[in-house]
Design a protein around this motif. Structure first.
Motif, PDB file in Angstrom:
ATOM      1  N   HIS A  85       0.826  -1.211   0.000  1.00 46.38           N
ATOM      2  CA  HIS A  85       0.000   0.000   0.000  1.00 46.38           C
ATOM      3  C   HIS A  85       0.862   1.264   0.000  1.00 46.38           C
ATOM      4  O   HIS A  85       0.584   2.211  -0.730  1.00 46.38           O
ATOM      5  CB  HIS A  85      -0.920  -0.009   1.225  1.00 46.38           C
ATOM      6  N   CYS A 119     -11.163  -5.107   8.589  1.00 48.28           N
ATOM      7  CA  CYS A 119     -10.123  -4.297   7.953  1.00 48.28           C
ATOM      8  C   CYS A 119      -8.811  -4.356   8.733  1.00 48.28           C
ATOM      9  O   CYS A 119      -7.729  -4.425   8.147  1.00 48.28           O
ATOM     10  CB  CYS A 119     -10.601  -2.848   7.823  1.00 48.28           C
ATOM     11  N   SER A 139     -13.547  -4.973  -3.629  1.00 50.10           N
ATOM     12  CA  SER A 139     -13.101  -3.599  -3.866  1.00 50.10           C
ATOM     13  C   SER A 139     -13.622  -2.661  -2.784  1.00 50.10           C
ATOM     14  O   SER A 139     -12.902  -1.770  -2.316  1.00 50.10           O
ATOM     15  CB  SER A 139     -13.560  -3.144  -5.252  1.00 50.10           C
ATOM     16  N   GLU A 140     -14.879  -2.842  -2.359  1.00 51.43           N
ATOM     17  CA  GLU A 140     -15.434  -2.012  -1.291  1.00 51.43           C
ATOM     18  C   GLU A 140     -14.678  -2.211   0.025  1.00 51.43           C
ATOM     19  O   GLU A 140     -14.348  -1.247   0.720  1.00 51.43           O
ATOM     20  CB  GLU A 140     -16.918  -2.332  -1.107  1.00 51.43           C
ATOM     21  N   GLU A 142     -11.615  -3.290   0.334  1.00 54.41           N
ATOM     22  CA  GLU A 142     -10.258  -2.766   0.170  1.00 54.41           C
ATOM     23  C   GLU A 142     -10.252  -1.242   0.365  1.00 54.41           C
ATOM     24  O   GLU A 142      -9.318  -0.689   0.962  1.00 54.41           O
ATOM     25  CB  GLU A 142      -9.725  -3.129  -1.210  1.00 54.41           C
ATOM     26  N   ALA A 143     -11.290  -0.562  -0.125  1.00 57.41           N
ATOM     27  CA  ALA A 143     -11.393   0.886   0.084  1.00 57.41           C
ATOM     28  C   ALA A 143     -11.556   1.213   1.576  1.00 57.41           C
ATOM     29  O   ALA A 143     -10.976   2.192   2.068  1.00 57.41           O
ATOM     30  CB  ALA A 143     -12.563   1.449  -0.716  1.00 57.41           C
ATOM     31  N   CYS A 144     -12.310   0.398   2.290  1.00 53.48           N
ATOM     32  CA  CYS A 144     -12.438   0.593   3.739  1.00 53.48           C
ATOM     33  C   CYS A 144     -11.094   0.401   4.435  1.00 53.48           C
ATOM     34  O   CYS A 144     -10.752   1.151   5.357  1.00 53.48           O
ATOM     35  CB  CYS A 144     -13.485  -0.366   4.307  1.00 53.48           C
ATOM     36  N   GLU A 146      -8.141   0.932   3.122  1.00 51.08           N
ATOM     37  CA  GLU A 146      -7.305   2.086   2.815  1.00 51.08           C
ATOM     38  C   GLU A 146      -7.683   3.291   3.669  1.00 51.08           C
ATOM     39  O   GLU A 146      -6.808   4.024   4.144  1.00 51.08           O
ATOM     40  CB  GLU A 146      -7.427   2.423   1.330  1.00 51.08           C
ATOM     41  N   THR A 147      -8.985   3.493   3.867  1.00 55.44           N
ATOM     42  CA  THR A 147      -9.418   4.608   4.713  1.00 55.44           C
ATOM     43  C   THR A 147      -8.976   4.402   6.157  1.00 55.44           C
ATOM     44  O   THR A 147      -8.479   5.337   6.805  1.00 55.44           O
ATOM     45  CB  THR A 147     -10.943   4.749   4.650  1.00 55.44           C
ATOM     46  N   ARG A 198     -12.504  11.917   3.302  1.00 55.81           N
ATOM     47  CA  ARG A 198     -13.269  12.012   2.049  1.00 55.81           C
ATOM     48  C   ARG A 198     -13.851  13.409   1.821  1.00 55.81           C
ATOM     49  O   ARG A 198     -14.950  13.538   1.286  1.00 55.81           O
ATOM     50  CB  ARG A 198     -14.388  10.963   2.027  1.00 55.81           C
ATOM     51  N   ASP A 224      -6.094  11.452   0.400  1.00 56.61           N
ATOM     52  CA  ASP A 224      -7.000  12.193   1.270  1.00 56.61           C
ATOM     53  C   ASP A 224      -6.198  13.014   2.280  1.00 56.61           C
ATOM     54  O   ASP A 224      -5.225  12.524   2.858  1.00 56.61           O
ATOM     55  CB  ASP A 224      -7.926  11.217   2.005  1.00 56.61           C
TER      56      ASP A 224
END
Length: 351
Positions: A85, A119, A139-140, A142-144, A146-147, A198, A224
């Motif tokens: 990452h 996560c 994908s959803e 993975e986005a969580c 990353e956040t 975000r 971000d």
């Protein structure tokens, strides 16, 4: 061994010889040097772990000194989620997994990111089965992840260990240089405009001119701003004061044929706010005055209409009374005429 073989059966002697040979090979393998840059396979990592375990090596689980440095981390854990990452995001550093395992450091993030426990386990390279999920669902999640890692990163870079890691990046110039010519290539620091995720992307803060700039480093402009927060660059400069500007920023002086040009001084933010408040107050007063005049005009028109209605009603009443009086007079005349006629008729009859 030959003296022992005379008293031990052949089968047991062969087994004992095999054990001794295997033990000797194991001791020889542990004594060989291991190149970390070439030994990235599972076998070499297993050998490295066995040698550490058998030679009494013990890695500390906290603090910047006990954790591996960045180069060793890349070689030893090149397939970890954190390394993958951060390698694509030059502004972000690798957070110590032991720091993530401490729940005190992650307090309050449970309500910020959905699927928090899943996560955290995925970031720490636990097998949570992301590869068995549909592509959209993976994908959803993975986005969580990353956040969550970004919010953890914003806290980590404020710790002594995180500040030291960011200092190394600052020294290498990973954050870019100030585009202002008079700053003479001063190194920049990442800075967020807000701490809420975000909302706004990360910006670059220059310690020399103390201004914010758009990020010009590749693969970092879309990060971000909450992954660094509004506190990091100022905490960094307080921790390492020798990176602060030694003097006031140099201002550019415009000249025409060598003579300084003095432009009209622009109002300050406070003056602009006061002028804006005065302008809004004047507009409101004018609006109220116009509304009051409109109400007065409407009231005058209503009074005129009422007066006209009263006059028309009065005329109507007078006309009715006039007609009534004329009708009464006509009735009196008719009665008198009829009385005269009757009298004449009666006289004629008597005559």
């Amino acid at each position: 061994i030959p003296s022992m073989a005379t008293h031990i059966p052949v089968g047991r002697a062969a087994a004992l010889t095999a054990i001794l040979v295997l033990f000797s090979l194991h001791i020889y393998r542990l004594g060989q040097p291991i190149d970390l840059k070439e030994g990235r396979g599972k076998k070499n990592r297993k050998i490295l772990g066995d040698s550490r375990r058998n030679t009494g090596f013990k890695r500390l689980r906290g603090g910047a000194k006990g954790y591996r440095d960045e180069d060793t981390s890349r070689d030893d854990q090149g397939d970890s989620w954190i390394y993958r990452h951060t390698s694509a995001r030059p502004f972000m550093c690798e957070v110590n997994p032991a720091w993530i395992r401490d729940q005190f450091n992650l307090n309050g993030l449970q309500n910020e990111v959905p699927h928090y426990d899943l996560c955290v386990r995925h970031i720490l390279d636990y097998n949570v089965g992301f590869d068995r999920l549909p592509a959209k669902r993976a994908s959803e999640l993975e986005a969580c992840c990353e956040t969550l890692y970004g919010l953890v990163h914003a806290r980590y870079v404020l710790s002594p260990e995180g500040l030291e890691r960011m200092r190394l990046k600052y020294e290498r110039g990973d954050f870019g240089a100030c585009p202002r010519a008079l700053c003479k290539g001063a190194r920049l620091l990442p800075c967020g405009i807000t701490d809420q995720p975000r909302l706004r992307p990360v910006k670059s803060y220059c310690p020399s001119c103390r201004e914010l700039y758009h990020v010009r480093v590749r693969h970092a402009a879309t990060l971000d701003g909450s992954f660094f927060g509004t506190t990091f660059p100022h905490m960094f400069l307080l921790k390492f004061p020798h990176y602060q500007a030694r003097s006031q920023p140099v201002e550019f002086q415009p000249r025409i044929f060598g003579f300084d040009v003095q432009y009209p001084q622009l109002p300050t933010a406070e003056q602009f706010a006061n002028e804006e408040a005065e302008r809004m107050a004047q507009e409101m007063a004018e609006r109220e005055r116009a509304e009051r005049e409109e109400r007065e005009k409407k009231s005058l028109a209503a009074e005129e209409n009422a007066t006209q209605d009263r006059e028309k009603a009065h005329e109507t009443v007078e006309h009715v009374h006039t007609r009534t009086d004329s009708s009464a007079a006509m009735r009196d005349v008719d009665v008198q005429v009829h009385a005269d006629i009757n009298a004449r008729v009666k006289g004629a009859v008597h005559a």
